[in-house]
Design a protein around this motif. Structure first.
Motif, PDB file in Angstrom:
ATOM      1  N   VAL A   1       0.823  -1.214   0.000  1.00  0.00           N
ATOM      2  CA  VAL A   1       0.000   0.000   0.000  1.00  0.00           C
ATOM      3  C   VAL A   1       0.855   1.261   0.000  1.00  0.00           C
ATOM      4  CG1 VAL A   1      -1.705   1.325   1.326  1.00  0.00           C
ATOM      5  CG2 VAL A   1      -1.970  -1.152   1.071  1.00  0.00           C
ATOM      6  N   SER A   2       1.966   1.226   0.703  1.00  0.00           N
ATOM      7  CA  SER A   2       2.821   2.420   0.749  1.00  0.00           C
ATOM      8  C   SER A   2       3.439   2.719  -0.616  1.00  0.00           C
ATOM      9  CB  SER A   2       3.921   2.254   1.804  1.00  0.00           C
ATOM     10  OG  SER A   2       4.772   1.170   1.474  1.00  0.00           O
ATOM     11  N   GLU A   3       3.790   1.668  -1.360  1.00  0.00           N
ATOM     12  CA  GLU A   3       4.346   1.860  -2.706  1.00  0.00           C
ATOM     13  C   GLU A   3       3.297   2.454  -3.648  1.00  0.00           C
ATOM     14  OE1 GLU A   3       7.745  -1.652  -3.006  1.00  0.00           O
ATOM     15  OE2 GLU A   3       5.636  -2.138  -3.365  1.00  0.00           O
ATOM     16  N   ILE A   4       2.082   1.958  -3.535  1.00  0.00           N
ATOM     17  CA  ILE A   4       0.990   2.484  -4.356  1.00  0.00           C
ATOM     18  C   ILE A   4       0.718   3.941  -4.001  1.00  0.00           C
ATOM     19  CG2 ILE A   4      -1.483   2.293  -4.838  1.00  0.00           C
ATOM     20  CD1 ILE A   4      -1.168  -0.748  -4.490  1.00  0.00           C
ATOM     21  N   ALA A   5       0.699   4.230  -2.717  1.00  0.00           N
ATOM     22  CA  ALA A   5       0.463   5.607  -2.272  1.00  0.00           C
ATOM     23  C   ALA A   5       1.526   6.544  -2.837  1.00  0.00           C
ATOM     24  CB  ALA A   5       0.458   5.670  -0.751  1.00  0.00           C
ATOM     25  N   PHE A   6       2.768   6.104  -2.829  1.00  0.00           N
ATOM     26  CA  PHE A   6       3.877   6.944  -3.304  1.00  0.00           C
ATOM     27  C   PHE A   6       3.766   7.228  -4.797  1.00  0.00           C
ATOM     28  CE2 PHE A   6       8.318   7.329  -4.858  1.00  0.00           C
ATOM     29  CZ  PHE A   6       8.633   8.528  -4.203  1.00  0.00           C
ATOM     30  N   THR A   7       3.470   6.198  -5.587  1.00  0.00           N
ATOM     31  CA  THR A   7       3.371   6.404  -7.039  1.00  0.00           C
ATOM     32  C   THR A   7       2.216   7.329  -7.393  1.00  0.00           C
ATOM     33  OG1 THR A   7       1.952   4.462  -7.383  1.00  0.00           O
ATOM     34  CG2 THR A   7       4.328   4.126  -7.532  1.00  0.00           C
ATOM     35  N   LEU A   8       1.169   7.335  -6.558  1.00  0.00           N
ATOM     36  CA  LEU A   8       0.008   8.180  -6.834  1.00  0.00           C
ATOM     37  C   LEU A   8       0.141   9.589  -6.266  1.00  0.00           C
ATOM     38  CD1 LEU A   8      -2.874   5.586  -6.323  1.00  0.00           C
ATOM     39  CD2 LEU A   8      -1.967   6.470  -8.472  1.00  0.00           C
ATOM     40  N   GLY A   9       1.301   9.885  -5.690  1.00  0.00           N
ATOM     41  CA  GLY A   9       1.569  11.254  -5.259  1.00  0.00           C
ATOM     42  C   GLY A   9       1.264  11.561  -3.809  1.00  0.00           C
ATOM     43  N   PHE A  10       1.044  10.536  -2.990  1.00  0.00           N
ATOM     44  CA  PHE A  10       0.767  10.764  -1.572  1.00  0.00           C
ATOM     45  C   PHE A  10       2.056  10.588  -0.764  1.00  0.00           C
ATOM     46  CE2 PHE A  10      -3.217   9.456  -3.462  1.00  0.00           C
ATOM     47  CZ  PHE A  10      -4.139  10.320  -2.893  1.00  0.00           C
ATOM     48  N   GLU A  11       2.436  11.605  -0.043  1.00  0.00           N
ATOM     49  CA  GLU A  11       3.673  11.535   0.743  1.00  0.00           C
ATOM     50  C   GLU A  11       3.514  10.662   1.977  1.00  0.00           C
ATOM     51  OE1 GLU A  11       5.000  15.455   1.588  1.00  0.00           O
ATOM     52  OE2 GLU A  11       5.290  16.001  -0.512  1.00  0.00           O
ATOM     53  N   GLU A  12       2.302  10.548   2.481  1.00  0.00           N
ATOM     54  CA  GLU A  12       2.037   9.735   3.669  1.00  0.00           C
ATOM     55  C   GLU A  12       0.983   8.675   3.339  1.00  0.00           C
ATOM     56  OE1 GLU A  12       3.662  10.006   6.425  1.00  0.00           O
ATOM     57  OE2 GLU A  12       4.747  11.876   5.998  1.00  0.00           O
ATOM     58  N   VAL A  13       1.198   7.460   3.832  1.00  0.00           N
ATOM     59  CA  VAL A  13       0.237   6.384   3.618  1.00  0.00           C
ATOM     60  C   VAL A  13      -1.115   6.754   4.235  1.00  0.00           C
ATOM     61  CG1 VAL A  13      -0.301   3.959   4.058  1.00  0.00           C
ATOM     62  CG2 VAL A  13       2.052   4.639   3.558  1.00  0.00           C
ATOM     63  N   ALA A  14      -1.078   7.455   5.359  1.00  0.00           N
ATOM     64  CA  ALA A  14      -2.319   7.845   6.030  1.00  0.00           C
ATOM     65  C   ALA A  14      -3.158   8.752   5.128  1.00  0.00           C
ATOM     66  CB  ALA A  14      -2.009   8.547   7.349  1.00  0.00           C
ATOM     67  N   HIS A  15      -2.490   9.635   4.376  1.00  0.00           N
ATOM     68  CA  HIS A  15      -3.219  10.525   3.466  1.00  0.00           C
ATOM     69  C   HIS A  15      -3.889   9.713   2.350  1.00  0.00           C
ATOM     70  CE1 HIS A  15      -0.307  14.000   4.687  1.00  0.00           C
ATOM     71  NE2 HIS A  15      -1.180  13.684   5.631  1.00  0.00           N
ATOM     72  N   PHE A  16      -3.162   8.720   1.853  1.00  0.00           N
ATOM     73  CA  PHE A  16      -3.724   7.863   0.814  1.00  0.00           C
ATOM     74  C   PHE A  16      -4.899   7.064   1.364  1.00  0.00           C
ATOM     75  CE2 PHE A  16      -3.531   3.553  -1.253  1.00  0.00           C
ATOM     76  CZ  PHE A  16      -4.165   3.931  -2.427  1.00  0.00           C
ATOM     77  N   SER A  17      -4.763   6.560   2.581  1.00  0.00           N
ATOM     78  CA  SER A  17      -5.830   5.773   3.198  1.00  0.00           C
ATOM     79  C   SER A  17      -7.089   6.618   3.375  1.00  0.00           C
ATOM     80  CB  SER A  17      -5.363   5.230   4.545  1.00  0.00           C
ATOM     81  OG  SER A  17      -6.374   4.425   5.137  1.00  0.00           O
ATOM     82  N   ASN A  18      -6.914   7.862   3.831  1.00  0.00           N
ATOM     83  CA  ASN A  18      -8.063   8.759   4.005  1.00  0.00           C
ATOM     84  C   ASN A  18      -8.714   9.075   2.662  1.00  0.00           C
ATOM     85  OD1 ASN A  18      -7.710   8.871   6.782  1.00  0.00           O
ATOM     86  ND2 ASN A  18      -6.412  10.695   6.697  1.00  0.00           N
ATOM     87  N   PHE A  19      -7.869   9.283   1.632  1.00  0.00           N
ATOM     88  CA  PHE A  19      -8.375   9.552   0.294  1.00  0.00           C
ATOM     89  C   PHE A  19      -9.200   8.367  -0.208  1.00  0.00           C
ATOM     90  CE2 PHE A  19      -7.649   8.504  -4.198  1.00  0.00           C
ATOM     91  CZ  PHE A  19      -8.190   9.613  -4.831  1.00  0.00           C
ATOM     92  N   PHE A  20      -8.670   7.152  -0.032  1.00  0.00           N
ATOM     93  CA  PHE A  20      -9.346   5.951  -0.531  1.00  0.00           C
ATOM     94  C   PHE A  20     -10.671   5.733   0.206  1.00  0.00           C
ATOM     95  CE2 PHE A  20     -10.162   1.549  -1.502  1.00  0.00           C
ATOM     96  CZ  PHE A  20      -9.634   1.385  -2.774  1.00  0.00           C
ATOM     97  N   LYS A  21     -10.682   5.996   1.496  1.00  0.00           N
ATOM     98  CA  LYS A  21     -11.914   5.840   2.268  1.00  0.00           C
ATOM     99  C   LYS A  21     -12.976   6.840   1.821  1.00  0.00           C
ATOM    100  CE  LYS A  21      -9.742   4.082   6.500  1.00  0.00           C
ATOM    101  NZ  LYS A  21      -9.391   4.416   7.912  1.00  0.00           N
ATOM    102  N   LYS A  22     -12.535   8.022   1.426  1.00  0.00           N
ATOM    103  CA  LYS A  22     -13.470   9.052   0.962  1.00  0.00           C
ATOM    104  C   LYS A  22     -14.214   8.582  -0.283  1.00  0.00           C
ATOM    105  CE  LYS A  22     -13.550  13.726  -1.018  1.00  0.00           C
ATOM    106  NZ  LYS A  22     -12.729  14.913  -1.387  1.00  0.00           N
ATOM    107  N   TYR A  23     -13.500   7.944  -1.200  1.00  0.00           N
ATOM    108  CA  TYR A  23     -14.112   7.515  -2.455  1.00  0.00           C
ATOM    109  C   TYR A  23     -14.668   6.094  -2.391  1.00  0.00           C
ATOM    110  CZ  TYR A  23     -12.407  11.624  -4.956  1.00  0.00           C
ATOM    111  OH  TYR A  23     -12.196  12.915  -5.372  1.00  0.00           O
ATOM    112  N   GLY A  24     -14.018   5.225  -1.606  1.00  0.00           N
ATOM    113  CA  GLY A  24     -14.411   3.819  -1.602  1.00  0.00           C
ATOM    114  C   GLY A  24     -15.092   3.330  -0.345  1.00  0.00           C
ATOM    115  N   LYS A  25     -15.209   4.195   0.663  1.00  0.00           N
ATOM    116  CA  LYS A  25     -15.890   3.860   1.923  1.00  0.00           C
ATOM    117  C   LYS A  25     -15.221   2.715   2.686  1.00  0.00           C
ATOM    118  CE  LYS A  25     -18.917   6.846   0.517  1.00  0.00           C
ATOM    119  NZ  LYS A  25     -18.817   8.245   1.001  1.00  0.00           N
ATOM    120  N   GLN A  26     -13.950   2.442   2.384  1.00  0.00           N
ATOM    121  CA  GLN A  26     -13.189   1.418   3.096  1.00  0.00           C
ATOM    122  C   GLN A  26     -11.708   1.689   2.904  1.00  0.00           C
ATOM    123  OE1 GLN A  26     -13.585  -2.540   1.206  1.00  0.00           O
ATOM    124  NE2 GLN A  26     -14.488  -1.494  -0.565  1.00  0.00           N
TER     125      GLN A  26
END
Length: 313
Positions: A277-302
């Motif tokens: 997950v951290s590698e995916i977050a980095f390639t998509l432009g998220f500096e922190e995994v937590a930011h990516f997780s919050n983003f994903f929950k916003k759109y995917g509800k999980q």
């Protein structure tokens, strides 16, 4: 941005159907030292028909064109109709379409990569030159006298690239900068007002810029354009204008479209790769995994991890 070869570029501008394309390429590929080359428009048009609308993601070269003929140029939210003589400065950061309005075309153009004019040679980054910045005026109407002035430099380029002079590419860089300085003294052509066409084209160019970043194929492939401001800067429009246009044409804001596309890519990477997950977050432009997780929950509800675990069951 993925680079293409000079041969791919030539095929793009000359067209795959040109009967003399292979011979032309074989005769000219030896000239691309430093990725620089120059062409006579009238000579090319004798046997080849150039494309009128090259997609932005194929345009990884800089280009200076001196043109005599009737044409139409569309870029950002602008449309310009050309009657006679113009000079055009194109860079990878300015998407545009170029359409011939008559068959009688003459002039010259040169193509080159950023490596041909490195900052060490010209004292600053090429994109900081006014004629190549994203805010460039791009197309300039010129008089017959100015046309002859530009053409004299192009003719020197033609002579030099065919010479045996050991330092000819240093001299060609000087000629190239001479064209740049000529261009920076000119006044731009005023665009035609056409709000409906302009809005549609801005939307199309935005989608092209967004989509050409995908798919992400390896973990070193990092998303470059992530915010509305990133796109507005390249399109040469204000971020509020871009948002208003996209809202009118798609019903969604710039941020919503970007976020939805990144979420779509995130789901694909979670299901079709073994990256963590951290590698995916980095390639998509998220500096922190937590930011990516919050983003994903916003759109995917999980969470991303929960999505991966359940989709692969």
């Amino acid at each position: 941005m993925n680079s293409i070869t000079i041969k791919d570029f030539y095929k793009d501008i000359l067209g795959e159907s040109c009967p003399d394309i292979n011979q032309f390429l074989n005769d000219n590929l030896h000239k691309d030292v430093g990725h620089f080359n120059i062409f006579d428009i009238s000579e090319i048009s004798k046997t080849c028909t150039s494309k009128t609308g090259m997609p932005y993601n194929r345009r990884t070269y800089y280009k200076i064109s001196l043109i005599n003929g009737k044409n139409k140029v569309e870029y950002a939210d602008k449309t310009i109709e050309i009657e006679d003589c113009v000079v055009l400065f194109a860079s990878p950061k300015i998407p545009y379409n170029y359409t011939h309005l008559c068959t009688d075309q003459s002039g010259h153009f040169c193509v080159f990569t950023i490596d041909f004019l490195p900052a060490s040679k010209i004292g600053l980054e090429i994109d900081n030159l006014p004629v190549f910045s994203p805010q460039s005026d791009f197309v300039y109407q010129i008089s017959t006298e100015q046309y002859q002035k530009f053409e004299s430099v192009f003719l020197k380029m033609h002579d030099e690239i065919n010479s045996d002079y050991a330092y000819k590419y240093d001299l060609l860089r000087n000629y190239l900068m001479e064209l740049v300085h000529f261009g920076q003294k000119l006044k731009p052509i005023m665009p035609i007002a056409n709000n409906i066409t302009a809005a549609s084209r801005t939307t199309t160019l935005f989608i092209e810029l967004l989509e050409r970043q995908f798919p992400i194929e390896n973990i070193s492939h990092l998303l470059q354009l992530k915010t509305p401001a990133d796109f507005a800067g390249i399109l040469g429009v204000h971020v509020n204008h871009l948002n208003r246009v996209l809202k009118d044409t798609t019903g969604k804001t710039t941020g919503e479209i970007i976020g939805s596309r990144i979420f779509q890519e995130a789901k694909m990477l979670l299901t079709q790769t073994q990256w963590n997950v951290s590698e995916i977050a980095f390639t998509l432009g998220f500096e922190e995994v937590a930011h990516f997780s919050n983003f994903f929950k916003k759109y995917g509800k999980q969470s991303p991890q929960h999505f991966r675990e359940h989709i692969l069951v």
